[in-house]
Design an enzyme around this catalytic site. Structure first.
Site, PDB file in Angstrom:
ATOM      1  CB  SER A 117      -0.856  -0.019   1.272  1.00  0.00           C
ATOM      2  OG  SER A 117      -1.439   1.237   1.484  1.00  0.00           O
ATOM      3  CE1 TYR A 144      -3.979  -2.070   5.485  1.00  0.00           C
ATOM      4  CE2 TYR A 144      -3.324   0.126   4.781  1.00  0.00           C
ATOM      5  CZ  TYR A 144      -3.732  -1.165   4.473  1.00  0.00           C
ATOM      6  OH  TYR A 144      -3.882  -1.532   3.158  1.00  0.00           O
ATOM      7  CE  LYS A 148      -1.739  -4.309   3.463  1.00  0.00           C
ATOM      8  NZ  LYS A 148      -2.055  -5.579   2.806  1.00  0.00           N
TER       9      LYS A 148
HETATM   10  N1  LIG Z   1      -8.964  -0.837  -1.034  1.00  0.00           N
HETATM   11  C1  LIG Z   1      -7.884  -0.055  -1.106  1.00  0.00           C
HETATM   12  O1  LIG Z   1      -7.973   1.151  -1.445  1.00  0.00           O
HETATM   13  C2  LIG Z   1      -6.505  -0.619  -0.803  1.00  0.00           C
HETATM   14  C3  LIG Z   1      -5.388   0.231  -0.914  1.00  0.00           C
HETATM   15  C4  LIG Z   1      -4.120  -0.279  -0.648  1.00  0.00           C
HETATM   16  C5  LIG Z   1      -3.971  -1.624  -0.311  1.00  0.00           C
HETATM   17  N2  LIG Z   1      -5.075  -2.428  -0.195  1.00  0.00           N
HETATM   18  C6  LIG Z   1      -4.883  -3.829   0.164  1.00  0.00           C
HETATM   19  O2  LIG Z   1      -5.518  -4.643  -0.797  1.00  0.00           O
HETATM   20  C7  LIG Z   1      -5.941  -5.863  -0.203  1.00  0.00           C
HETATM   21  C8  LIG Z   1      -7.398  -6.138  -0.541  1.00  0.00           C
HETATM   22  O3  LIG Z   1      -8.175  -5.054  -0.057  1.00  0.00           O
HETATM   23  P1  LIG Z   1      -9.736  -4.929  -0.366  1.00  0.00           P
HETATM   24  O4  LIG Z   1     -10.018  -3.482  -0.498  1.00  0.00           O
HETATM   25  O5  LIG Z   1     -10.143  -5.854  -1.443  1.00  0.00           O
HETATM   26  O6  LIG Z   1     -10.327  -5.407   1.054  1.00  0.00           O
HETATM   27  P2  LIG Z   1     -11.476  -6.471   1.380  1.00  0.00           P
HETATM   28  O7  LIG Z   1     -11.720  -6.361   2.840  1.00  0.00           O
HETATM   29  O8  LIG Z   1     -12.629  -6.320   0.462  1.00  0.00           O
HETATM   30  O9  LIG Z   1     -10.751  -7.845   1.057  1.00  0.00           O
HETATM   31  C9  LIG Z   1      -9.913  -8.530   1.957  1.00  0.00           C
HETATM   32  C10 LIG Z   1     -10.245 -10.007   1.823  1.00  0.00           C
HETATM   33  O10 LIG Z   1      -9.366 -10.752   2.666  1.00  0.00           O
HETATM   34  C11 LIG Z   1     -10.129 -11.651   3.479  1.00  0.00           C
HETATM   35  N3  LIG Z   1      -9.367 -11.809   4.725  1.00  0.00           N
HETATM   36  C12 LIG Z   1      -9.076 -10.848   5.645  1.00  0.00           C
HETATM   37  N4  LIG Z   1      -8.343 -11.363   6.647  1.00  0.00           N
HETATM   38  C13 LIG Z   1      -8.143 -12.678   6.347  1.00  0.00           C
HETATM   39  C14 LIG Z   1      -7.447 -13.748   6.997  1.00  0.00           C
HETATM   40  N5  LIG Z   1      -6.820 -13.563   8.156  1.00  0.00           N
HETATM   41  N6  LIG Z   1      -7.457 -14.960   6.402  1.00  0.00           N
HETATM   42  C15 LIG Z   1      -8.104 -15.165   5.229  1.00  0.00           C
HETATM   43  N7  LIG Z   1      -8.779 -14.205   4.577  1.00  0.00           N
HETATM   44  C16 LIG Z   1      -8.795 -12.975   5.134  1.00  0.00           C
HETATM   45  C17 LIG Z   1     -11.483 -10.986   3.661  1.00  0.00           C
HETATM   46  O11 LIG Z   1     -12.526 -11.896   3.957  1.00  0.00           O
HETATM   47  C18 LIG Z   1     -11.673 -10.331   2.292  1.00  0.00           C
HETATM   48  O12 LIG Z   1     -12.272 -11.205   1.365  1.00  0.00           O
HETATM   49  C19 LIG Z   1      -5.645  -5.727   1.291  1.00  0.00           C
HETATM   50  O13 LIG Z   1      -4.412  -6.362   1.544  1.00  0.00           O
HETATM   51  C20 LIG Z   1      -5.525  -4.226   1.480  1.00  0.00           C
HETATM   52  O14 LIG Z   1      -4.697  -3.909   2.583  1.00  0.00           O
HETATM   53  C21 LIG Z   1      -6.337  -1.954  -0.434  1.00  0.00           C
END
Ligand SMILES: NC(=O)c1ccc[n+]([C@@H]2O[C@H](COP(=O)([O-])OP(=O)(O)OC[C@H]3O[C@@H](n4cnc5c(N)ncnc54)[C@H](O)[C@@H]3O)[C@@H](O)[C@H]2O)c1
Length: 324
Positions: A117, A144, A148
């Site tokens: 991130s 958070y 990362k």
């Molecule tokens: N959405 C954003 O703007 C953004 C920006 C930077 C980084 N990210 C990263 O991208 C990734 C996906 O984010 P997203 O927005 O799709 O979030 P999201 O919450 O929709 O998806 C996360 C998924 O991981 C699963 N999960 C969480 N903890 C878990 C565990 N311990 N074991 C198994 N499954 C688990 C959840 O059920 C979910 O399906 C994350 O790593 C997040 O930190 C997101």
């Protein structure tokens, strides 16, 4: 090639699942459904309802499937929650990742794409038109972001000690939807927050209107989730064709939009007249955070194609679909 996609039932993960299948690779999804939605996934793909903090269960997934690479998206992602519960975030995001890479190393799986991130950069002191590149100092300002950065550090050690080939994708502000049913249903990011405010008949808040930017509000780099999914396919190709390597790569557009500009775009797309309300600055918000995307172009031959207009239109369509 069989790719294990952790967090595949999530907002970004589900887009990545469809794009990986489109690239001709096979997919296995691991997700504990803590925030994921299983119906986002196509029928018939192998699904493991496993939490990454359960080390034995993670190892057992590698016994049941032949896996050639891992796209690791599963994580907890709410900055505010991470400040309230830092230990929980460490357990989920760092211990979970350690279990996963240990299972990979034990099974000679070396291809790894990690969802990092822009939060790893913290609050860099940049002018509004400066771009942040991957060589910038990493100094996260919340738990958070720290998880990362630690995920990147562990992955880098895996490249050095276990010959992993790692692309750590530093996503900037992800928004939009590839199809309505895959839209972001959480309300933590600017675009869904503005939609939710609209639904309530309220006015969207702009935190800080006196930043050193042209209109005084913060500037961010908004990348369409479908572009991001395509970046993952490029990253899979990159690690499949590299030896031991650790490569952090910014995934953004290289262009910033201010909070006022995003709200204005949403007004146009939704046909609403919203007069934003200015509120005090929030702690920890840098004035501007926009990606230098040259490394993504050079290493992955990838650049974003979609615009802020595409983001707002697709996100609004998904928002309405999911509220029917
Ligand atoms: N959405 C954003 O703007 C953004 C920006 C930077 C980084 N990210 C990263 O991208 C990734 C996906 O984010 P997203 O927005 O799709 O979030 P999201 O919450 O929709 O998806 C996360 C998924 O991981 C699963 N999960 C969480 N903890 C878990 C565990 N311990 N074991 C198994 N499954 C688990 C959840 O059920 C979910 O399906 C994350 O790593 C997040 O930190 C997101």
């Amino acid at each position: 090639m069989n790719w294990l996609i952790t967090g595949g039932a999530g907002y970004i993960g589900s887009h990545v699942v469809y794009e990986t299948l489109r690239s001709g690779r096979d997919v296995i999804v691991l997700d504990d459904l803590s925030s994921g939605i299983k119906s986002r996934l196509p029928d018939g793909i192998p699904f493991e309802e496993v939490t990454l903090t359960d080390r034995d269960a993670v190892f057992a997934v590698f016994d049941r499937h032949k896996i050639s690479g891992v796209l690791h998206l599963a994580a907890k992602k709410q900055v505010g929650e991470s400040i309230l519960h830092p230990d929980y975030y460490w357990e989920e995001n760092v211990v979970g990742l350690q279990n996963l890479v240990d299972a990979m190393a034990a099974n000679n799986v070396a291809n790894f794409v990690f969802s990092s991130s822009a939060a790893v950069y913290g609050q860099p002191d940049l002018k509004f038109d400066d771009l942040v590149d991957e060589a910038a100092n990493c100094a996260p300002i919340n738990p958070y972001g720290e998880t990362k950065l630690e995920g990147e550090n562990i992955s880098e050690k895996c490249a050095a000690n276990s010959d992993f080939s790692v692309a750590a994708l530093r996503y900037f502000n992800v928004a939009g939807a590839g199809k309505p049913e895959l839209g972001d249903q959480s309300i933590f990011n600017l675009v869904p927050i503005v939609f939710e405010t609209l639904d309530r008949g309220d006015r969207p808040k702009v935190f800080g209107n006196d930043y050193p930017t042209p209109d005084g509000s913060c500037i961010r780099d908004y990348v369409h989730v479908q572009d991001l999914a395509e970046a993952h396919v490029a990253a899979m190709e990159f690690v499949e064709n590299s030896g031991a390597i650790f490569m952090p790569i910014n995934i953004g557009t290289g262009t910033g939009s201010s909070v006022f500009e995003v709200i204005d775009k949403i007004s146009q797309v939704t046909g609403s007249t919203m007069e934003p309300v200015s509120a005090a600055r929030r702690n920890g918000d840098p004035a501007a955070l926009v990606a230098n995307v040259s490394r993504a172009k050079e290493m992955l031959n990838w650049s974003s194609k979609r615009t802020l207009d595409d983001i707002a239109k697709s996100a609004w369509e998904a928002w309405q679909f999911n509220r029917k």
